[in-house]
Design an enzyme around this catalytic site. Sequence first.
Site, PDB file in Angstrom:
ATOM      1  N   LEU A   4       0.806  -1.222   0.000  1.00  0.00           N
ATOM      2  CA  LEU A   4       0.000   0.000   0.000  1.00  0.00           C
ATOM      3  C   LEU A   4       0.845   1.281   0.000  1.00  0.00           C
ATOM      4  CD1 LEU A   4      -2.875   1.217   0.188  1.00  0.00           C
ATOM      5  CD2 LEU A   4      -2.605   1.183   2.675  1.00  0.00           C
ATOM      6  N   ASP A   5       0.611   2.137  -0.993  1.00  0.00           N
ATOM      7  CA  ASP A   5       1.253   3.462  -1.088  1.00  0.00           C
ATOM      8  C   ASP A   5       2.781   3.394  -1.130  1.00  0.00           C
ATOM      9  OD1 ASP A   5      -1.270   4.583  -1.009  1.00  0.00           O
ATOM     10  OD2 ASP A   5      -1.252   4.866   1.153  1.00  0.00           O
TER      11      ASP A   5
END
Lengths: 297, 297, 297, 297
Positions: free
Chosen positions: D240-241
């Site tokens: 994530l990210d």
Amino acid sequence: MHRTRFYTLSASCPDRVGIVARVSGFIAGHGGWILETALHAEPARADGAAEGGEAVGRYFMRIEIRADSLPFHLAEFRERFRPLADELEMEWKITDSAVKKRVVLLVSKQEHCLYDLLARWQSKELDIEIPCVISNHDALRGFVEWHGIPFHHVPVGADNKAAAYAEVQRIFEEVRGDTMVLARYMQVLSPALCAAYPGRILNIHHSFLPSFVGAKPYHQAWAKGVKLIGATCHYVTAELDQGPIIEQDVIRIDHSDAVEDMVRYGKDIEKTVLARGLRYHLEDRVLVHGNKTIVFR
Amino acid sequence: MHRTRFYTLSASCPDRVGIVARVSGFIAGHGGWILETALHAEPARADGAAEGGEAVGRYFMRIEIRADSLPFHLAEFRERFRPLADELEMEWKITDSAVKKRVVLLVSKQEHCLYDLLARWQSKELDIEIPCVISNHDALRGFVEWHGIPFHHVPVGADNKAAAYAEVQRIFEEVRGDTMVLARYMQVLSPALCAAYPGRILNIHHSFLPSFVGAKPYHQAWAKGVKLIGATCHYVTAELDQGPIIEQDVIRIDHSDAVEDMVRYGKDIEKTVLARGLRYHLEDRVLVHGNKTIVFR
Amino acid sequence: MHRTRFYTLSASCPDRVGIVARVSGFIAGHGGWILETALHAEPARADGAAEGGEAVGRYFMRIEIRADSLPFHLAEFRERFRPLADELEMEWKITDSAVKKRVVLLVSKQEHCLYDLLARWQSKELDIEIPCVISNHDALRGFVEWHGIPFHHVPVGADNKAAAYAEVQRIFEEVRGDTMVLARYMQVLSPALCAAYPGRILNIHHSFLPSFVGAKPYHQAWAKGVKLIGATCHYVTAELDQGPIIEQDVIRIDHSDAVEDMVRYGKDIEKTVLARGLRYHLEDRVLVHGNKTIVFR
Amino acid sequence: MHRTRFYTLSASCPDRVGIVARVSGFIAGHGGWILETALHAEPARADGAAEGGEAVGRYFMRIEIRADSLPFHLAEFRERFRPLADELEMEWKITDSAVKKRVVLLVSKQEHCLYDLLARWQSKELDIEIPCVISNHDALRGFVEWHGIPFHHVPVGADNKAAAYAEVQRIFEEVRGDTMVLARYMQVLSPALCAAYPGRILNIHHSFLPSFVGAKPYHQAWAKGVKLIGATCHYVTAELDQGPIIEQDVIRIDHSDAVEDMVRYGKDIEKTVLARGLRYHLEDRVLVHGNKTIVFR
């Protein structure tokens, strides 16, 4: 900036098929290791495209080559490269990272740009020689001399301008200066001096040109009520504040900022923009094209 | 910054109806001429609105009053204002623009922030006293002493940290320092020293916090591939790089910038951000609220 | 922007002792809860200080008051506040956050500002009424009408300008418009229309004014070789691109950007600057002072 | 962006002497007219210099060639170029400006990025096909369909994630999508979907990464008291990210900005950063190198 010694070839020529191939072929043919390349094709028309067959654009390049990858030195490079350069109708030069540029600073009484440049020189961020500082005031002599740099006080009055600038030029020649930097010098150079060193004198103007040419730009900005103020580093030409722009930047202000606040904010922009513009110039990243510049950051 | 002498009242208190009226009424009642006022109501909740009756926000203010408009001096102002301040449960102070703050600089071997701050001090842009500079290296002694500022070399080793910071504190006390500035000091202060001067020690960290805490932030930024790098001026607390942030800024980089280019770009941001943060602090524009700051630019 | 209903008092008056005390005292006297206050003293002189006794500066203020904290509504506020306002020789108004402003958009064929403003309106970021959109072309009718907003096509030719702008004014009056926004309308309004709504017509100009007034500013910027381009949101006056500046911003370009690249980059600045300037205007954050603005961000 | 049709060759290979000469020689040998060239040598070490003989860096290039200057089409170019590419151990591709990329947008309920992208598509600033928009909500159907673009509502719940993303993938394949853009989609894609399209899914994250990963970054920024907020466009990976960053930007805030003000300011950054990142991607200006990107602006 590389730690290894390198040569910087910067050049421009009429655009045509095969320029990159010819130049990079020449370099590769001698085993040259390219560290960095920047290229730009300036179209003949303002709209960004060379559409017609008759339109002739101009091609700009800057190439860094590891010195130890070539089997010869610069003199021989120049001799061997010349036929190709001539064929391509090229304006070109090649410089050696081991040869420090000689930069003469011109200052007045304000110290912010001078402190800034000498800090960069002390830390070797700017890897240059400063053979001397010239000023129309004596105020900054002590600071300059503490750094071991000769200081020349050349007063400029209403009635001795020609003589004063002749003296500036004499000193610049005597110390074999490469570049002259007006670090908030606050004087308009004589046309003769401007003409003597095209593309070699840098100025920092304390406005976002073309707005607010001439004296007291922060007062002009205050009166106009702009919401950002700026600074511009440009080559000096005979026409005041009109030379090719190298670098600019701005900072936000608002209604609560008086002129003296703008002056204070502006100093931070001035010194940063001047330092960036000077670095680009010293690293041969700036190629002049008419009244504009190509800056290969 | 005004040329006329002025007092700066900075204060915070629980929010309620009538604070501005009470405080400005007090000032006007004595003929006080307000030059500048900044106010901020921090709501009790993060969503920007104090909606419930039970939520208690906090009110912050900063007021500049012309000294010659008041019929008494600061001592009497303090005495007369105290009952109102107590009633409003206020944390407050009032300072005099004619009393220069005493700022002690701590440096290491890098010169860019030191040059920058001394240029601002020389030009009176920073209208402060610098009673001394303290460094863990002797490298910058000559430069500091040329400016007529005492220089203290206090080495910091792995095994003398407590003694070294005790010495730093002793010097700071001896010269009656108001503010301590870590101008790229590159050392982690002892918890005791941090605790001794809450809200009085400023640091410049060479990253856009909270990213890249600790050592070698430019290397961290390079490894992560960010497209902007930054710097952060913050108050020093015992927790490394976690104190309240005063000021930040960033500059654009790209894939062609090596770590050493980032270091070079970063220096320009570091010195500007530090100078801005320090100015805000010295002008009593910064009010700490938990781990955050109110900065009345 | 608060969720609770509030009133916004914006005012200016000659500077004197006690203005804040009087106004905040009035509000507190009625139990008014102040959510946000911004104050500015504009000195009589450009140098940032009202030093002489005879110099008269001007004082500006903007105060947000929770509607439910006052025991009366705006009509009664106005009546009660008037005597104090008259005594202070104040220009003032007070508005109600529950009353949506009516904003008429004027567009031409370019869609970027229109899409941007309608997206903000759809999401209620801009909490306004858009009673209609007026255009000199029919191109954007479908997009506007899909949003349920009436669209008026008012062609402007070389020989019907007076009639066309009379029609624009008629529509604006008919829909009881508060503010007119030239969202890249690309036409010069008639002097009569400008004069009819001082401080109520906003324009976005695609340059960093005062540089590059008039037509084709990106071509002008390209020819000059500037390193940043910008946009300016300003009030429209009879003199082209000379009205008080509300907001500006810039973006970096370089030699590789053709005019069409500048146009593309510029659009992003134009729409953001217009949206910010419009928001400041709608929230009564902009106070005009001669040819300049006070913007209480 | 040129009006004439052109091919874009983007490639990377181990660094060695003569790459530029070989590639540009190949192009020139067929009469190819180069419109734009960008080159980058990524040194083997983080310190910016490939100093040791054993260190192997990587070379990146992007070259635009006028289509009508070559005597053959892309299929033949690929065939003729392959031996050289193989010899240089190159990863490469060449695309045709006349073939529009097919971009599938994924949105949720927020409209700002969608309006922004569709405005750019309407004006042909983004010269792409949008075969469909996919959303986990039905809110934006009308707006999308008004533009003549199919809209697919694929709800994503706690218990149907696998099925939902399988459906997203099915649609993307069905419409022969080249690129997937999460335009504030606000959902975490399944690892399978991320793995299926490396370097082909772009996300806009509403913070200046690596700060404030995950949910509610503006709340995190508010709690930390940062003075600038930002947005990041990056390729989506399973973590994530954490995917390679393509573009970032920031905007200044201060203590007076509540979380909802940050959200509002942030939207302007988000849409601009996403649009810039997407443009770089679509023009084959982004070359992924490990977890970082080379972006040839």
